[in-house]
Every structure is written in structure tokens, then in C-alpha cells.
Design an enzyme around this catalytic site. Structure first.
Site, short mmCIF file in Angstrom:
data_model
loop_
_atom_site.label_atom_id
_atom_site.label_comp_id
_atom_site.label_asym_id
_atom_site.label_seq_id
_atom_site.Cartn_x
_atom_site.Cartn_y
_atom_site.Cartn_z
N HIS A 60 50.48 31.10 50.88
CA HIS A 60 49.99 30.53 49.62
C HIS A 60 48.52 30.87 49.42
O HIS A 60 47.84 31.27 50.34
CB HIS A 60 50.20 29.01 49.57
CG HIS A 60 49.41 28.23 50.59
ND1 HIS A 60 49.96 27.78 51.76
CD2 HIS A 60 48.12 27.81 50.60
CE1 HIS A 60 49.04 27.12 52.45
NE2 HIS A 60 47.92 27.14 51.77
N HIS A 95 40.89 37.32 41.02
CA HIS A 95 41.99 36.81 40.21
C HIS A 95 43.26 36.73 41.05
O HIS A 95 43.33 37.27 42.14
CB HIS A 95 42.24 37.71 38.99
CG HIS A 95 42.59 39.11 39.35
ND1 HIS A 95 41.64 40.11 39.50
CD2 HIS A 95 43.78 39.72 39.63
CE1 HIS A 95 42.23 41.24 39.83
NE2 HIS A 95 43.53 41.03 39.92
N GLU A 106 48.77 26.76 45.99
CA GLU A 106 48.47 25.38 46.37
C GLU A 106 47.34 24.89 45.47
O GLU A 106 46.24 25.46 45.48
CB GLU A 106 48.03 25.31 47.83
CG GLU A 106 47.53 23.95 48.26
CD GLU A 106 46.90 23.96 49.64
OE1 GLU A 106 46.02 23.13 49.88
OE2 GLU A 106 47.28 24.81 50.47
N GLU A 108 45.80 37.78 36.34
CA GLU A 108 46.12 39.09 35.77
C GLU A 108 47.63 39.18 35.62
O GLU A 108 48.39 38.86 36.53
CB GLU A 108 45.64 40.20 36.71
CG GLU A 108 45.95 41.59 36.19
CD GLU A 108 45.49 42.67 37.16
OE1 GLU A 108 45.28 43.80 36.69
OE2 GLU A 108 45.33 42.40 38.37
#
Length: 134
Positions: free
Chosen positions: A11, A81, A62, A129
Site C-alpha cells: 500500500h 503522484h 492507506e 495521474e
């Protein structure tokens, strides 16, 4: 020493100022699922995990909400990003805008390449993105 294939990104954690607003963005606007949400009263924070698939096989995001935070977070200049692959990002950006999403770079080819991309922004200012995939 580990062998190739034994690693996987689990994550990415983002600190959020308004958890409900962020959950609305990632679930309603981006179509992710709320996978789990746990409060930690002793530490005064909540963790919410969102994604497109099960954590056992997919990378997820998360969202960390600190209960005592009084001001929005400042996004550091080292963060770039998160990237999400999607079909027809042109139509997707129109749909995102209609749903209240903020498109900060309209869809089109990369400046120095042929890949088509767009950028949107979440409620805390994190850039996402969108990459055209077939």
C-alpha cells in the site's frame, strides 16, 4: 537474500485532513472500494484502506486520519503522484469533472512521449495521474 518475486507493493499511505471527504473522493469519484476502516483510540487515529481489488493480490491506498489535526497537511516537494491505469481517460475526465472531481491537467499526450495522460487532484491536493491503457 530474497529471490525475485517474493516482494510486492502492499500500500501507499497518505495523511488526510478530512477522512469522510477523502473516502468520498476515492470511492465515489474514483470508484475504489473501502476495504477496511479501523479506529485506534489509544493513538487517536483512523486507518482506511481503499482500492480496486483485494489487498491479498492488489496494491491499495492507506488513508491515515489523525484525530487531533487542526490544519491541512503540507505536501512535500518530494512527493510526485499516484498513477492509475484507465481506458479512455478523455471520457473518464469528463465523468470525473461532472462528479465533482478536479482535473488539473487535461488528457493528452505526454510532453516528450506518446503515452496519453491526465492529472486529477484529491481533496488534500495529492496528484493522481491517469494513464491511458488499452
Amino acid at each position: 537474500m530474497s529471490k525475485k518475486g517474493e516482494f510486492r507493493v502492499l500500500h501507499t499511505m497518505l495523511r488526510v485532513f478530512d477522512l469522510e471527504r477523502s473516502l468520498d473522493f476515492y470511492t465515489r469519484i474514483l470508484g475504489m472500494k473501502l476495504l477496511r476502516k479501523d479506529d485506534y483510540p489509544g493513538g487517536e487515529f483512523t486507518l482506511a484502506f481503499v482500492g480496486y481489488g483485494d489487498e491479498a493480490s492488489q496494491s491499495v491506498i492507506e488513508l491515515t486520519y489523525n484525530w487531533d489535526r487542526k490544519e491541512p497537511y503540507v505536501i512535500g516537494d518530494g512527493f510526485g503522484h499516484i498513477a492509475i491505469g484507465a481506458r479512455d481517460i478523455y471520457t473518464l475526465c469528463d465523468e470525473l469533472k461532472a462528479a465533482g472531481g478536479k482535473v488539473v491537467r487535461e488528457p493528452g499526450p505526454m510532453k516528450h512521449g506518446s503515452t496519453h495522460i491526465a492529472f486529477i487532484e484529491d481533496p488534500d491536493g495529492y496528484k493522481i495521474e491517469l494513464i491511458q491503457v488499452d
